[in-house]
Scaffold this motif. Structure first.
Motif, PDB file in Angstrom:
ATOM      1  N   PHE A  83       0.779  -1.129  -0.097  1.00  0.00           N
ATOM      2  CA  PHE A  83       0.088  -0.027   0.129  1.00  0.00           C
ATOM      3  C   PHE A  83       0.949   1.186  -0.046  1.00  0.00           C
ATOM      4  CE2 PHE A  83      -2.400   3.362   2.135  1.00  0.00           C
ATOM      5  CZ  PHE A  83      -3.886   3.241   1.046  1.00  0.00           C
ATOM      6  N   ILE A  84       1.794   1.213   0.837  1.00  0.00           N
ATOM      7  CA  ILE A  84       2.776   2.393   0.803  1.00  0.00           C
ATOM      8  C   ILE A  84       3.507   2.691  -0.427  1.00  0.00           C
ATOM      9  CG2 ILE A  84       4.676   3.637   1.817  1.00  0.00           C
ATOM     10  CD1 ILE A  84       2.128   3.662   3.584  1.00  0.00           C
ATOM     11  N   ARG A  85       4.056   1.468  -1.060  1.00  0.00           N
ATOM     12  CA  ARG A  85       4.872   1.728  -2.116  1.00  0.00           C
ATOM     13  C   ARG A  85       3.864   2.090  -3.317  1.00  0.00           C
ATOM     14  NH1 ARG A  85       9.852   0.186  -1.717  1.00  0.00           N
ATOM     15  NH2 ARG A  85      10.546  -1.223  -0.550  1.00  0.00           N
ATOM     16  N   THR A  86       2.648   2.035  -3.270  1.00  0.00           N
ATOM     17  CA  THR A  86       1.776   2.133  -4.358  1.00  0.00           C
ATOM     18  C   THR A  86       1.020   3.293  -4.178  1.00  0.00           C
ATOM     19  OG1 THR A  86       0.031   0.733  -3.711  1.00  0.00           O
ATOM     20  CG2 THR A  86       1.562  -0.075  -5.464  1.00  0.00           C
ATOM     21  N   ILE A 119     -13.888   0.380  -1.150  1.00  0.00           N
ATOM     22  CA  ILE A 119     -12.515   0.298  -1.576  1.00  0.00           C
ATOM     23  C   ILE A 119     -11.636   0.517  -0.405  1.00  0.00           C
ATOM     24  CG2 ILE A 119     -10.575   1.023  -2.943  1.00  0.00           C
ATOM     25  CD1 ILE A 119     -12.766   1.773  -5.113  1.00  0.00           C
ATOM     26  N   GLN A 120     -11.836   1.573   0.393  1.00  0.00           N
ATOM     27  CA  GLN A 120     -10.948   1.948   1.590  1.00  0.00           C
ATOM     28  C   GLN A 120     -11.293   0.692   2.503  1.00  0.00           C
ATOM     29  OE1 GLN A 120     -12.178   4.949   4.119  1.00  0.00           O
ATOM     30  NE2 GLN A 120      -9.910   5.759   4.106  1.00  0.00           N
ATOM     31  N   GLN A 121     -12.273   0.008   2.707  1.00  0.00           N
ATOM     32  CA  GLN A 121     -12.523  -0.924   3.822  1.00  0.00           C
ATOM     33  C   GLN A 121     -11.869  -2.054   3.226  1.00  0.00           C
ATOM     34  OE1 GLN A 121     -14.209  -0.725   6.852  1.00  0.00           O
ATOM     35  NE2 GLN A 121     -13.065  -2.748   7.003  1.00  0.00           N
ATOM     36  N   GLN A 122     -11.745  -2.453   2.121  1.00  0.00           N
ATOM     37  CA  GLN A 122     -11.117  -3.685   1.705  1.00  0.00           C
ATOM     38  C   GLN A 122      -9.650  -3.292   1.913  1.00  0.00           C
ATOM     39  OE1 GLN A 122     -12.405  -5.388  -2.227  1.00  0.00           O
ATOM     40  NE2 GLN A 122     -13.794  -3.554  -2.365  1.00  0.00           N
ATOM     41  N   TRP A 123      -9.093  -2.289   1.607  1.00  0.00           N
ATOM     42  CA  TRP A 123      -7.634  -1.777   1.882  1.00  0.00           C
ATOM     43  C   TRP A 123      -7.240  -2.086   3.313  1.00  0.00           C
ATOM     44  CZ3 TRP A 123      -7.640   3.209  -1.137  1.00  0.00           C
ATOM     45  CH2 TRP A 123      -7.489   3.080  -2.282  1.00  0.00           C
ATOM     46  N   ALA A 128      -4.879  -4.666   7.894  1.00  0.00           N
ATOM     47  CA  ALA A 128      -5.198  -5.000   9.350  1.00  0.00           C
ATOM     48  C   ALA A 128      -4.556  -6.634   9.288  1.00  0.00           C
ATOM     49  CB  ALA A 128      -6.550  -4.932   9.602  1.00  0.00           C
ATOM     50  N   ALA A 129      -4.896  -7.411   8.366  1.00  0.00           N
ATOM     51  CA  ALA A 129      -4.369  -8.762   8.562  1.00  0.00           C
ATOM     52  C   ALA A 129      -2.903  -8.787   8.363  1.00  0.00           C
ATOM     53  CB  ALA A 129      -4.846  -9.675   7.117  1.00  0.00           C
ATOM     54  N   ASP A 130      -2.207  -7.875   7.940  1.00  0.00           N
ATOM     55  CA  ASP A 130      -0.942  -7.734   8.007  1.00  0.00           C
ATOM     56  C   ASP A 130      -0.167  -6.966   9.114  1.00  0.00           C
ATOM     57  OD1 ASP A 130       1.950  -7.437   7.313  1.00  0.00           O
ATOM     58  OD2 ASP A 130       1.524  -5.777   5.665  1.00  0.00           O
ATOM     59  N   VAL A 131      -0.767  -5.749   9.808  1.00  0.00           N
ATOM     60  CA  VAL A 131       0.044  -5.048  10.756  1.00  0.00           C
ATOM     61  C   VAL A 131      -0.952  -5.269  12.140  1.00  0.00           C
ATOM     62  CG1 VAL A 131       1.508  -3.830   9.478  1.00  0.00           C
ATOM     63  CG2 VAL A 131      -0.833  -2.833  10.063  1.00  0.00           C
ATOM     64  N   SER A 133      -4.956  -4.812  13.349  1.00  0.00           N
ATOM     65  CA  SER A 133      -6.242  -3.765  13.179  1.00  0.00           C
ATOM     66  C   SER A 133      -6.066  -2.248  13.823  1.00  0.00           C
ATOM     67  CB  SER A 133      -7.845  -4.128  13.571  1.00  0.00           C
ATOM     68  OG  SER A 133      -7.729  -4.563  15.143  1.00  0.00           O
ATOM     69  N   GLY A 134      -5.162  -2.430  15.131  1.00  0.00           N
ATOM     70  CA  GLY A 134      -4.925  -1.115  15.554  1.00  0.00           C
ATOM     71  C   GLY A 134      -4.119  -0.351  14.925  1.00  0.00           C
ATOM     72  N   MET A 135      -3.208  -0.771  13.920  1.00  0.00           N
ATOM     73  CA  MET A 135      -2.518   0.045  13.274  1.00  0.00           C
ATOM     74  C   MET A 135      -2.861   0.283  11.568  1.00  0.00           C
ATOM     75  SD  MET A 135      -0.018   0.595  15.253  1.00  0.00           S
ATOM     76  CE  MET A 135      -0.262   0.518  16.871  1.00  0.00           C
ATOM     77  N   ALA A 136      -3.795  -0.495  11.450  1.00  0.00           N
ATOM     78  CA  ALA A 136      -4.269  -0.620   9.835  1.00  0.00           C
ATOM     79  C   ALA A 136      -4.505   0.936   9.445  1.00  0.00           C
ATOM     80  CB  ALA A 136      -5.402  -1.299   9.584  1.00  0.00           C
ATOM     81  N   LYS A 137      -5.174   1.653  10.282  1.00  0.00           N
ATOM     82  CA  LYS A 137      -5.542   3.277   9.651  1.00  0.00           C
ATOM     83  C   LYS A 137      -4.349   3.986   9.896  1.00  0.00           C
ATOM     84  CE  LYS A 137     -10.460   3.797  10.294  1.00  0.00           C
ATOM     85  NZ  LYS A 137     -11.386   4.454  10.886  1.00  0.00           N
ATOM     86  N   ALA A 138      -3.306   3.672  10.672  1.00  0.00           N
ATOM     87  CA  ALA A 138      -1.925   4.450  10.512  1.00  0.00           C
ATOM     88  C   ALA A 138      -1.512   4.209   9.197  1.00  0.00           C
ATOM     89  CB  ALA A 138      -1.167   4.158  11.770  1.00  0.00           C
TER      90      ALA A 138
END
Length: 179
Positions: A83-86, A119-123, A128-131, A133-138
């Motif tokens: 997400f960050i790279r793109t 779309i945002q919810q899917q992202w 959240a699955a990666d980092v 749920s507490g950090m996903a919005k960050a």
């Protein structure tokens, strides 16, 4: 005999260009036909009104976002890093579609806002699955901030090269979030 899909795509491309360049109010059917190089009748053959044109553009956004979300889900570096790279402007069809639809959302187009939320919810779910749920919005806000700052500084014509340092700083932050 049905017309070639090339004309339909040219009309959608022209509509996106006008939304990006001059906004929703100036993106009239006449302006779209002229930009696309088709007659107004040719435009109306594919899109009987502006709402049909908007609906097709939002379908294009959904399709492109679906492809991007599939890439994000499969990214070996993880969804947050992907997400960050793109999150830099690359001029891709997704970038153009996303920016054009954002111009509709600016004027409170309900369906455009609904599509963005989906779309945002899917992202968020993938991040959240990666980092967690507490950090996903960050992470989401990091990517959004990167994208918006690049747009404010140079618009779609800005170079992603000047932002690579920012990407690396944010990726280091993502690694700390994973920690």
């Amino acid at each position: 005999m049905p017309r070639k899909p090339v004309a339909r795509d040219a009309v959608l491309d022209a509509f996106e260009e006008l939304l990006i360049g001059v906004g929703e109010r100036a993106a009239t059917l006449d302006a779209v036909a002229k930009r696309a190089g088709v007659s107004k009748g040719g435009l109306l053959y594919h899109f009987p009104n502006k709402e049909a044109l908007i609906a097709a553009m939002l379908e294009r956004l959904d399709s492109l976002a679906g492809e991007d979300i599939a890439l994000m889900a499969a990214a070996p570096e993880g969804a947050a890093t992907y997400f960050i790279r793109t999150s830099l402007w690359s001029g891709s069809p997704m970038d153009r579609s996303f920016l054009a639809a954002s111009r509709l959302a600016e004027v409170a187009h309900v369906e455009a806002r609904r599509r963005f939320a989906a779309i945002q919810q899917q992202w968020l779910d993938l991040i959240a699955a990666d980092v967690g749920s507490g950090m996903a919005k960050a992470v989401l806000y990091m990517g959004d901030g990167l994208y918006l700052n690049a747009m404010w500084e140079g618009g779609p014509a800005s170079s992603a090269d000047g932002r690579q340092g920012d990407v690396e700083v944010l990726l280091a932050a993502v690694e700390r979030l994973r920690g």
